[in-house]
Design a protein around this motif. Structure first.
Motif: not given
Length: 490
Positions: A205-220
């Protein structure tokens, strides 16, 4: 001989004085006061720079403090003074092994065995090193090209039956919930495993999430929430549980960012990473994970995580972790103002946040020994202006002017990073613009440091909390490490 070829004349009086200083340094080393011992060996070298053992003694102190680049430099100085000084080759071999430079390490172990053929310990290490080099060559020959299928294609969850006698928590309807997670944490505290099917489900489940994530994540940060930044945990599961008891379990209003080095050294790395991955699955928009230099294949081979996963589950599960680690984001920006990375900044001046966003970490897989991805994971701050060679032998060291220029160029206020043990758990330097946070108290059960975390509110108020280590079951750090990893325990 001095490095320029001129003879350095040292009086008998200075030789005796240098030896006295060296004896004092040896006592500091025996007391595990490594930094003080480094300083004292430096005094002895200043008085008499011609004794190779002073350099190799300081080299082992650098190894103990993970300054492997400095350790190699000292070993090479000892070899320069006396090319037959076996301990110089031995120290260089150990430091190169710590950096996963296996071929260089093997070359030196072979020299040690040649000079000291009766040294059974050196021969055993040489044979172990040969085995690692052969294994890596084999792995590189058969995998990691664009046509190599993912290990996911070999995993069939439907064939993993839950035995009737399994008394642990169960995932229902293919989705995790808070009840499962709390039961899992208790089971881990009781030194029990969850079923392999559920462990695979969490990682997938986490692998699938990470594959879709950018290399830099913006957090609000939502107006009614805060985020807690934690540094290295290094397999210290019971200290991780202590963090949650002190600071609250993750939730949509109690967000977390764990800034790399979840695994290795500590012998509960599997429990740590499954816990972090499970929270990521449960709260994908409120729980964040960054890659550290220990979420890499070579480090996992030496420092214990690969051996631990194989011992507790299987080689297939380790390969899935490896693929998932390759997909972890490299950086986060909180409220558009605070950059959070595991290691630090760069060897060149013109790097922007967009450059980090554009790193193709999925294609690169492993960070290598240079470039932006490597430096994000390995670099360290230094008090002096400018840049210097890395004390670790990988990445760079960057001064306060480098930090200031980078932040100004990217319209940021602060850099938060981890990657280094700190006596009080955190250090604020570079005129308040660079913070190091380390969350593994009493690192490797020997250092005696505090752990720390940082709570950050939407208006960027920062509250630092420190904590001591808590008791854990009688399983030593590096329990699952290779022969070399066991030598490299602090």
């Amino acid at each position: 001989m001095a490095s320029n070829g001129a003879t350095v004349h040292v009086s008998e009086e200075d030789r005796a004085r240098a030896d006295q200083i060296k004896d004092a340094a040896n006592k500091l080393y025996a007391a595990k006061s490594y930094q003080e011992a480094i300083d004292k060996y430096a005094e002895a070298i200043q008085v008499n720079p011609q004794v190779p053992s002073y350099y190799t003694n300081r080299s082992i102190c650098y190894i103990k403090t993970e300054a492997f680049g400095y350790a190699i430099a000292d070993a090479e100085k000892a070899i320069e003074i006396d090319p037959n000084f076996v301990k110089g080759y031995y120290r260089r071999a150990i430091a190169n092994m710590a950096l996963c430079k296996f071929k260089e390490s093997l070359r030196d172990f072979r020299i040690v065995v040649k000079y000291a053929p009766s040294d059974k310990d050196a021969k055993a290490k040489m044979l172990e090193c040969e085995k690692i080099v052969r294994r890596i060559a084999f792995e590189q020959a058969i995998e990691h090209n664009d046509t190599t299928p993912s290990i996911v294609e070999s995993i069939n969850l439907d064939l993993m039956t839950i035995e009737d006698n399994y008394d642990g928590p169960r995932i229902k309807d293919n989705h995790i919930d808070e009840a499962f997670l709390k039961d899992m944490l208790q089971r881990f505290e009781d030194q029990k495993k969850i079923h392999k099917k559920y462990a695979f489900m969490i990682i997938l489940a986490v692998r699938e999430m990470m594959l879709e994530a950018p290399s830099l994540i913006d957090i609000t940060i939502p107006s009614d929430a805060r985020i807690t930044v934690c540094g290295d945990v290094h397999g210290q599961f019971y200290d991780l549980m202590h963090i949650f008891k002190l600071n609250g379990l993750p939730s949509p209003t109690n967000m977390y960012l764990f800034n790399g080095d979840f695994v290795d050294r500590g012998s509960f790395s599997l429990e740590v990473v499954l816990t972090l991955f499970a929270f990521k699955w449960l709260y994908p928009n409120y729980f964040f994970l960054a890659r550290g230099n220990h979420e890499t294949d070579n480090m996992n081979k030496v420092y214990g995580f690969e051996g631990e996963v194989k011992a507790k589950y299987s080689e297939m599960m380790f390969k899935l972790f490896s693929e998932t680690f390759n997909a972890l984001p490299l950086a986060h920006v909180i409220q558009e103002k605070i950059l959070v990375v595991h290691g630090g900044l760069f060897s060149k001046d013109d790097v922007t946040l967009d450059d980090i966003r554009q790193i193709d970490r999925i294609k690169l897989r492993q960070p290598g020994s240079d470039g932006l991805m490597c430096e994000l994971l390995w670099s360290d701050p230094q008090p002096e202006p400018g840049r210097g060679p890395s004390k670790r032998g990988v990445g760079v060291q960057f001064g306060p002017d480098v930090t200031k220029a980078f932040l100004e160029r990217n319209n940021l206020d602060m850099l938060i990073r981890s990657h280094e043990v700190k006596e009080n758990g955190y250090v604020i330097e570079h005129d308040g613009k660079c913070v190091t946070v380390f969350s593994a108290p009493n690192y490797c059960d020997t250092v005696g440091n505090m752990g720390a975390l940082i709570n950050i509110t939407p208006d960027l108020h920062m509250d630092y909390k420190t904590f001591e280590a808590v008791p854990h079951p009688n399983v030593r750090p590096m329990q699952y490490a290779s022969q070399f990893g066991g030598m490299l325990g602090i």
